[in-house]
Design an enzyme around this catalytic site. Structure first.
Site, PDB file in Angstrom:
ATOM      1  N   SER A 200       2.020  -3.762   4.588  1.00 26.04           N
ATOM      2  CA  SER A 200       1.270  -4.486   3.671  1.00 26.04           C
ATOM      3  C   SER A 200      -0.024  -4.329   3.093  1.00 26.04           C
ATOM      4  O   SER A 200      -0.554  -3.641   3.947  1.00 26.04           O
ATOM      5  CB  SER A 200       1.535  -6.058   3.860  1.00 26.04           C
ATOM      6  OG  SER A 200       0.937  -6.984   3.138  1.00 26.04           O
ATOM      7  N   ASP A 201      -0.346  -4.418   2.104  1.00 24.99           N
ATOM      8  CA  ASP A 201      -1.768  -4.062   1.702  1.00 24.99           C
ATOM      9  C   ASP A 201      -2.082  -5.143   0.602  1.00 24.99           C
ATOM     10  O   ASP A 201      -1.293  -5.510  -0.294  1.00 24.99           O
ATOM     11  CB  ASP A 201      -1.879  -2.835   1.307  1.00 24.99           C
ATOM     12  CG  ASP A 201      -3.231  -2.168   1.410  1.00 24.99           C
ATOM     13  OD1 ASP A 201      -4.003  -1.775   2.294  1.00 24.99           O
ATOM     14  OD2 ASP A 201      -4.072  -2.079   0.105  1.00 24.99           O
ATOM     15  N   GLN A 202      -3.414  -5.136   0.489  1.00 28.28           N
ATOM     16  CA  GLN A 202      -4.242  -6.060  -0.428  1.00 28.28           C
ATOM     17  C   GLN A 202      -5.342  -5.452  -1.015  1.00 28.28           C
ATOM     18  O   GLN A 202      -6.151  -4.790  -0.259  1.00 28.28           O
ATOM     19  CB  GLN A 202      -4.507  -7.642   0.267  1.00 28.28           C
ATOM     20  CG  GLN A 202      -4.932  -8.368  -0.651  1.00 28.28           C
ATOM     21  CD  GLN A 202      -5.565  -9.783   0.052  1.00 28.28           C
ATOM     22  OE1 GLN A 202      -6.550  -9.874   0.598  1.00 28.28           O
ATOM     23  NE2 GLN A 202      -4.611 -10.704  -0.210  1.00 28.28           N
TER      24      GLN A 202
END
Length: 191
Positions: free
Chosen positions: A68-70
């Site tokens: 996941s990345d944001q």
């Protein structure tokens, strides 16, 4: 099936634990530098996939791996984690009174299998912040490891005018609505 989280983030670990599935965590060792001209959305999709694929290659135990990345998206430019007090002050000053899109991607990879992906966009309208408000906030909650320099799950919510989201966990770092859907598609029983 074994499940692995490609992250050392305590926020993502805590969120994934809510789904009640046993999992291990592994550091993905991925360079998170944006590519020239890369949009925040493209950046987080690429990094979520790269993290999951990196751990799937490192461990190679047949586990399903979640990456996941944001990124905070301010007028098409990615804002990352500030890393220091001075950078957090500058970031919150820049965000004061503005609307920011938080792009959060999740990827689920099986060794030798296909990659399932999803992206959540959460829109945050920040209040106009006075310098003393920023100083008080960061003295109470130094959110140097959070994109946007705040923690929405705690005191940082007081910096907001409004939030528009279909998944409140996305802003914390892992969109559980999408993650649960991808896990079900991969054959996990959630709940």
């Amino acid at each position: 099936m074994q499940l692995r989280l490609a992250s050392t983030s305590p926020y993502r670990r805590e969120l994934l634990a809510r789904l009640g599935l046993p999992f291990d965590t592994t550091n993905p060792c991925v360079d998170e530098t944006p590519l020239p001209g890369e949009t925040p959305r493209d950046l987080v999709v690429r990094l979520a996939r790269a993290k999951a694929e990196s751990v799937a290659r490192q461990v190679d135990d047949g586990a399903c791996v979640i990456g996941s990345d944001q990124a905070a998206d301010l007028d098409g430019q990615p804002l990352g984690k500030p890393g220091s007090h001075e950078a957090a002050v500058a970031q919150l000053t820049l965000l004061s009174g503005r609307t920011i899109r938080f792009q959060t991607a999740v990827a689920l990879v099986r060794s030798g299998g296909a990659c399932l992906e999803a992206v959540d966009t959460t829109i945050v309208r920040m209040r106009s912040l006075e310098p003393q408000e920023i100083a008080r906030y960061l003295a109470t909650e130094p959110a140097y490891d959070c994109a946007g320099s705040f923690k929405s799950e705690s005191l940082g919510i007081a910096l907001f005018e409004a939030v528009d989201t279909s998944d409140p966990t996305a802003l914390v770092g892992l969109p559980l609505v999408a993650t649960a859907r991808l896990l079900r598609q991969a054959g996990f029983a959630v709940p």
